[in-house]
Design a protein around this motif. Structure first.
Motif, mmCIF file in Angstrom:
data_model
loop_
_atom_site.group_PDB
_atom_site.id
_atom_site.type_symbol
_atom_site.label_atom_id
_atom_site.label_comp_id
_atom_site.label_asym_id
_atom_site.label_seq_id
_atom_site.Cartn_x
_atom_site.Cartn_y
_atom_site.Cartn_z
ATOM 1 N N ILE A 45 43.540 52.465 39.340
ATOM 2 C CA ILE A 45 43.055 51.771 40.536
ATOM 3 C C ILE A 45 42.384 50.454 40.149
ATOM 4 C CG2 ILE A 45 41.376 51.893 42.425
ATOM 5 C CD1 ILE A 45 42.072 54.871 42.643
ATOM 6 N N VAL A 46 41.572 50.473 39.092
ATOM 7 C CA VAL A 46 40.913 49.245 38.632
ATOM 8 C C VAL A 46 41.964 48.227 38.191
ATOM 9 C CG1 VAL A 46 39.460 48.254 36.824
ATOM 10 C CG2 VAL A 46 38.748 50.326 37.989
ATOM 11 N N ALA A 47 42.960 48.677 37.424
ATOM 12 C CA ALA A 47 44.003 47.771 36.949
ATOM 13 C C ALA A 47 44.772 47.175 38.116
ATOM 14 C CB ALA A 47 44.951 48.506 36.003
ATOM 15 N N PHE A 48 45.095 47.981 39.122
ATOM 16 C CA PHE A 48 45.824 47.476 40.283
ATOM 17 C C PHE A 48 44.969 46.485 41.069
ATOM 18 C CE2 PHE A 48 47.314 47.733 44.706
ATOM 19 C CZ PHE A 48 48.612 47.297 44.520
ATOM 20 N N ALA A 49 43.689 46.793 41.252
ATOM 21 C CA ALA A 49 42.793 45.871 41.971
ATOM 22 C C ALA A 49 42.684 44.550 41.225
ATOM 23 C CB ALA A 49 41.416 46.495 42.146
ATOM 24 N N LEU A 50 42.569 44.615 39.918
ATOM 25 C CA LEU A 50 42.499 43.403 39.112
ATOM 26 C C LEU A 50 43.795 42.612 39.209
ATOM 27 C CD1 LEU A 50 40.678 41.836 37.222
ATOM 28 C CD2 LEU A 50 41.579 43.167 35.338
ATOM 29 N N PHE A 51 44.919 43.309 39.213
ATOM 30 C CA PHE A 51 46.217 42.655 39.366
ATOM 31 C C PHE A 51 46.292 41.899 40.692
ATOM 32 C CE2 PHE A 51 50.477 43.037 41.275
ATOM 33 C CZ PHE A 51 51.190 42.216 40.417
ATOM 34 N N ILE A 52 45.841 42.516 41.765
ATOM 35 C CA ILE A 52 45.864 41.881 43.093
ATOM 36 C C ILE A 52 44.966 40.639 43.100
ATOM 37 C CG2 ILE A 52 45.266 42.210 45.537
ATOM 38 C CD1 ILE A 52 47.840 43.636 44.653
ATOM 39 N N VAL A 53 43.775 40.750 42.512
ATOM 40 C CA VAL A 53 42.845 39.614 42.486
ATOM 41 C C VAL A 53 43.443 38.460 41.685
ATOM 42 C CG1 VAL A 53 40.605 38.835 41.623
ATOM 43 C CG2 VAL A 53 40.772 40.991 42.866
ATOM 44 N N ILE A 54 43.992 38.742 40.507
ATOM 45 C CA ILE A 54 44.576 37.695 39.661
ATOM 46 C C ILE A 54 45.790 37.079 40.341
ATOM 47 C CG2 ILE A 54 45.715 37.239 37.444
ATOM 48 C CD1 ILE A 54 42.702 37.661 37.238
ATOM 49 N N LYS A 55 46.575 37.903 41.011
ATOM 50 C CA LYS A 55 47.748 37.386 41.725
ATOM 51 C C LYS A 55 47.314 36.402 42.813
ATOM 52 C CE LYS A 55 51.962 38.914 43.933
ATOM 53 N NZ LYS A 55 52.814 40.027 44.314
ATOM 54 N N ILE B 191 44.513 34.612 42.838
ATOM 55 C CA ILE B 191 44.010 33.410 42.171
ATOM 56 C C ILE B 191 45.170 32.536 41.720
ATOM 57 C CG2 ILE B 191 42.812 32.585 40.096
ATOM 58 C CD1 ILE B 191 40.926 35.005 40.438
ATOM 59 N N ASN B 192 46.209 33.158 41.154
ATOM 60 C CA ASN B 192 47.374 32.395 40.699
ATOM 61 C C ASN B 192 48.087 31.711 41.859
ATOM 62 O OD1 ASN B 192 46.939 33.000 38.034
ATOM 63 N ND2 ASN B 192 48.364 34.710 37.994
ATOM 64 N N LYS B 193 48.143 32.352 43.027
ATOM 65 C CA LYS B 193 48.755 31.723 44.207
ATOM 66 C C LYS B 193 47.966 30.485 44.615
ATOM 67 C CE LYS B 193 51.323 35.257 46.659
ATOM 68 N NZ LYS B 193 51.427 36.046 47.897
ATOM 69 N N MET B 194 46.635 30.593 44.577
ATOM 70 C CA MET B 194 45.817 29.439 44.946
ATOM 71 C C MET B 194 46.020 28.306 43.951
ATOM 72 S SD MET B 194 42.277 31.048 46.511
ATOM 73 C CE MET B 194 41.503 31.058 44.940
ATOM 74 N N LYS B 195 46.114 28.624 42.664
ATOM 75 C CA LYS B 195 46.352 27.598 41.658
ATOM 76 C C LYS B 195 47.706 26.946 41.855
ATOM 77 C CE LYS B 195 43.639 29.224 37.730
ATOM 78 N NZ LYS B 195 43.739 29.730 36.348
ATOM 79 N N LYS B 196 48.713 27.751 42.181
ATOM 80 C CA LYS B 196 50.064 27.225 42.358
ATOM 81 C C LYS B 196 50.117 26.261 43.541
ATOM 82 C CE LYS B 196 54.867 28.613 42.388
ATOM 83 N NZ LYS B 196 55.824 29.709 42.382
#
Length: 127
Positions: free
Chosen positions: A82-92, A94-99
């Motif tokens: 669950i932590v890994a999935f939540a972190l994946f969603i958060v990073i995803k 952030i990457n969309k905002m950067k893109k």
């Protein structure tokens, strides 16, 4: 005094300062992810699942004098996922905002005064 000067140069170098900033931001980001998991995701997903399965009380494997609580281990694996999935969603996100920031085309640079002068000379020579 040479050692103090050398330490000062080492401590002020960009790598050490960047590392310090990274550690501080990483700690703050860790608190955000922990809060997301512990306060939002775990109560919605993990708590009902653990109550239904009662994984934390599993201890079927008994060695004389102790019981191996593999249910707690399974619970921690689920928590990690669950932590890994939540972190994946958060990073995803952030990457969309950067893109989106990178997709904005930069305005073409105006030629320098030297370039303008060379363009004028070129154009007058063409005539």
């Amino acid at each position: 005094m040479g050692m103090i000067k050398e330490f000062k140069e080492f401590a002020i170098k960009g790598n050490v300062v960047d590392l310090a900033v990274g550690v501080v931001i990483g700690g703050a980001f860790g608190k955000i992810v922990s809060s997301l998991v512990e306060d939002i995701i775990t109560p919605m997903v993990l708590t009902p699942a653990l109550k239904a399965a009662n994984l934390t009380n599993l201890a079927d494997l008994v060695i004389p004098g102790t019981a191996i609580k593999y249910g707690n281990f399974i619970s921690n694996i689920i928590s990690f996922m669950i932590v890994a999935f939540a972190l994946f969603i958060v990073i995803k996100g952030i990457n969309k905002m950067k893109k989106k920031e990178e997709d904005v085309p930069a305005a073409p640079a105006e030629p320098s005064s030297t370039d303008k002068l060379l363009i004028e000379i070129r154009d007058s020579l063409k005539k």
